[in-house]
Design an enzyme around this catalytic site. Structure first.
Site, mmCIF file in Angstrom:
data_model
loop_
_atom_site.group_PDB
_atom_site.id
_atom_site.type_symbol
_atom_site.label_atom_id
_atom_site.label_comp_id
_atom_site.label_asym_id
_atom_site.label_seq_id
_atom_site.Cartn_x
_atom_site.Cartn_y
_atom_site.Cartn_z
ATOM 1 N N SER A 102 65.201 73.802 26.441
ATOM 2 C CA SER A 102 65.968 75.045 26.614
ATOM 3 C C SER A 102 65.274 75.963 27.615
ATOM 4 O O SER A 102 65.945 76.668 28.370
ATOM 5 C CB SER A 102 66.244 75.720 25.274
ATOM 6 O OG SER A 102 65.153 76.457 24.845
ATOM 7 N N ASN A 103 63.963 75.939 27.677
ATOM 8 C CA ASN A 103 63.280 76.753 28.693
ATOM 9 C C ASN A 103 63.669 76.277 30.099
ATOM 10 O O ASN A 103 63.948 77.098 30.984
ATOM 11 C CB ASN A 103 61.764 76.693 28.508
ATOM 12 C CG ASN A 103 61.291 77.410 27.249
ATOM 13 O OD1 ASN A 103 62.046 78.158 26.625
ATOM 14 N ND2 ASN A 103 60.046 77.186 26.871
ATOM 15 N N TYR A 158 40.998 74.490 30.434
ATOM 16 C CA TYR A 158 41.845 74.136 29.289
ATOM 17 C C TYR A 158 41.307 72.893 28.567
ATOM 18 O O TYR A 158 41.665 72.643 27.419
ATOM 19 C CB TYR A 158 43.290 73.853 29.706
ATOM 20 C CG TYR A 158 44.032 74.971 30.416
ATOM 21 C CD1 TYR A 158 43.525 76.270 30.460
ATOM 22 C CD2 TYR A 158 45.252 74.731 31.032
ATOM 23 C CE1 TYR A 158 44.211 77.275 31.116
ATOM 24 C CE2 TYR A 158 45.947 75.736 31.682
ATOM 25 C CZ TYR A 158 45.418 77.007 31.737
ATOM 26 O OH TYR A 158 46.119 77.992 32.384
ATOM 27 N N LEU A 199 56.649 84.488 28.559
ATOM 28 C CA LEU A 199 57.485 84.918 27.433
ATOM 29 C C LEU A 199 56.821 86.048 26.655
ATOM 30 O O LEU A 199 57.301 86.431 25.594
ATOM 31 C CB LEU A 199 57.750 83.730 26.496
ATOM 32 C CG LEU A 199 58.409 82.514 27.154
ATOM 33 C CD1 LEU A 199 58.542 81.358 26.162
ATOM 34 C CD2 LEU A 199 59.791 82.886 27.704
ATOM 35 N N ARG A 235 62.399 73.285 22.638
ATOM 36 C CA ARG A 235 62.073 74.501 23.407
ATOM 37 C C ARG A 235 61.767 74.172 24.865
ATOM 38 O O ARG A 235 62.148 74.922 25.765
ATOM 39 C CB ARG A 235 60.925 75.258 22.761
ATOM 40 C CG ARG A 235 61.398 76.050 21.527
ATOM 41 C CD ARG A 235 60.406 77.134 21.141
ATOM 42 N NE ARG A 235 59.212 76.586 20.532
ATOM 43 C CZ ARG A 235 59.056 76.357 19.232
ATOM 44 N NH1 ARG A 235 60.036 76.636 18.387
ATOM 45 N NH2 ARG A 235 57.933 75.863 18.768
ATOM 46 N N SER A 285 55.285 74.998 26.191
ATOM 47 C CA SER A 285 55.810 74.582 24.898
ATOM 48 C C SER A 285 55.489 73.127 24.677
ATOM 49 O O SER A 285 55.556 72.319 25.590
ATOM 50 C CB SER A 285 57.318 74.805 24.781
ATOM 51 O OG SER A 285 57.714 74.401 23.478
HETATM 52 P P1 A2P Z 1 55.541 76.030 21.142
HETATM 53 O O1 A2P Z 1 54.562 75.259 21.968
HETATM 54 O O2 A2P Z 1 55.470 75.700 19.690
HETATM 55 O O3 A2P Z 1 56.964 75.925 21.687
HETATM 56 P P2 A2P Z 1 52.038 81.369 26.317
HETATM 57 O O4 A2P Z 1 53.072 81.316 27.408
HETATM 58 O O5 A2P Z 1 51.375 82.688 26.172
HETATM 59 O O6 A2P Z 1 51.092 80.217 26.382
HETATM 60 O O7 A2P Z 1 52.848 81.225 24.961
HETATM 61 C C1 A2P Z 1 53.694 80.187 24.716
HETATM 62 C C2 A2P Z 1 54.100 80.297 23.249
HETATM 63 O O8 A2P Z 1 55.497 80.500 23.189
HETATM 64 C C3 A2P Z 1 53.775 79.059 22.504
HETATM 65 O O9 A2P Z 1 53.326 79.449 21.242
HETATM 66 C C4 A2P Z 1 55.106 78.334 22.403
HETATM 67 O O10 A2P Z 1 55.145 77.608 21.208
HETATM 68 C C5 A2P Z 1 56.082 79.482 22.396
HETATM 69 N N1 A2P Z 1 57.369 79.178 23.001
HETATM 70 C C6 A2P Z 1 57.614 78.422 24.088
HETATM 71 N N2 A2P Z 1 58.922 78.379 24.363
HETATM 72 C C7 A2P Z 1 59.533 79.114 23.423
HETATM 73 C C8 A2P Z 1 60.885 79.452 23.158
HETATM 74 N N3 A2P Z 1 61.860 78.989 23.935
HETATM 75 N N4 A2P Z 1 61.145 80.235 22.094
HETATM 76 C C9 A2P Z 1 60.174 80.686 21.308
HETATM 77 N N5 A2P Z 1 58.871 80.412 21.496
HETATM 78 C C10 A2P Z 1 58.545 79.628 22.545
#
Ligand code: A2P
Length: 275
Positions: A241-242, A52, A191, A238, A233
């Site tokens: 809330s996650n 990363y 997600l 987010r 995120s």
């Molecule tokens: P962000 O960082 O702007 O919140 P992956 O798990 O494949 O890496 O993808 C994560 C993606 O999902 C990121 O683009 C992140 O964006 C977005 N994401 C994370 N949490 C949420 C949420 N609660 N609702 C919508 N999108 C989310």
């Protein structure tokens, strides 16, 4: 009242948080801010990787957070060039330098790279750095049952296997093998990718019913299955809330309504892709 136990116990007795923060594709500068914010907001499991390119930022965030190192669970992973006993020691020491830590909680072989054919040696390297006290737990990422079988045949077993997993990609065959061998399943891209899953009517129906977000419903699905999801995120709201999905419980009928598995020809194939 005792606080809920938001940990899962790995095969070697170490407790790992049930939900963590993914950090791909943050760069160092973004990770320094976003990971610090996440730790201050209550995250205790942080997932990074050599590949990363953000371990220094993650380490800076950890140092700045002021949270006791022992309260955190830090995971990193190494690339294919280190798939040997001595290579893993070098990779581990380099990650520790970048992170500014004297141990990591979990070190993973990032991809099996079966074309190179040395992931068993890489696993032996993991056991050596674990013996040396540089890592507390050892595991794999993106290993298919056929790759795990080669480890089992040598008497080895990872404590964790981290795979791409979400309701569209339920990976039933893989998680059955994990369960049979006491391997904890971690979910990357929990997600889903591209937003389609979060817009699926099966998900949004439950979100409306529980007055939660679609992401919380998906994360609650992982938690109910006993998987450790690693949502990425960088956004404070987010992230919060996650993490709050930990108190959303779905019943059996609701879980059944999320049996959404379907073939995905575009999913990365660990027999062909890896770094
Ligand atoms: P962000 O960082 O702007 O919140 P992956 O798990 O494949 O890496 O993808 C994560 C993606 O999902 C990121 O683009 C992140 O964006 C977005 N994401 C994370 N949490 C949420 C949420 N609660 N609702 C919508 N999108 C989310």
């Amino acid at each position: 009242m005792t606080a809920p136990d938001h940990t899962v116990t790995l095969a070697n007795g170490v407790r790992m948080p049930r939900l963590g923060l993914g950090t791909w594709p943050m760069d160092d500068a973004e990770a320094a801010v976003a990971v610090r914010r996440a730790i201050e907001g209550g995250y205790r499991l942080i997932d990074t990787a050599e590949n990363y390119g953000n371990e220094a930022g993650v380490g800076a965030a950890i140092a700045a957070s002021g949270v006791d190192r022992a309260e955190l669970f830090v995971t990193t992973k190494f690339n294919r060039r280190w798939h040997s006993v001595d290579g893993v020691r070098q990779a581990c020491e380099a990650s520790l330098r970048r992170l500014g830590l004297d141990y990591v909680d979990l070190l993973l072989i990032h991809w099996p790279n079966p074309d190179q054919g040395t992931y068993v040696e890489a696993f032996e390297g993991l056991l050596a750095v674990q013996d040396a006290g540089l890592v507390r737990c050892v595991g794999t990422s993106n290993f298919l049952p056929e790759h795990l079988d080669r480890l089992f045949a040598r008497g080895y077993s990872p404590q964790v296997n981290q795979i791409q997993l979400d309701p569209y990609h339920p990976r039933d065959a893989e998680v059955a093998v994990h369960a049979a061998h006491g391997i904890v399943t971690e979910s990357w891209s929990p997600l889903g990718r591209g937003g389609e899953l979060l817009a699926d009517s099966a998900i949004t129906a439950l979100a409306t019913k529980h007055d939660r977000t679609p992401a919380q419903v998906v994360l609650a699905w992982h938690l109910a299955k006993g998987y450790v999801p690693l949502p990425k995120s960088s956004d404070a709201a987010r992230q919060a809330s996650n993490l709050a999905s930990l108190d959303l419980v779905l019943d059996e009928a609701e879980m059944a309504s999320l049996d959404l598995g379907r073939p995905d020809p575009d999913m990365a194939d660990p027999n062909k892709f890896g770094h």
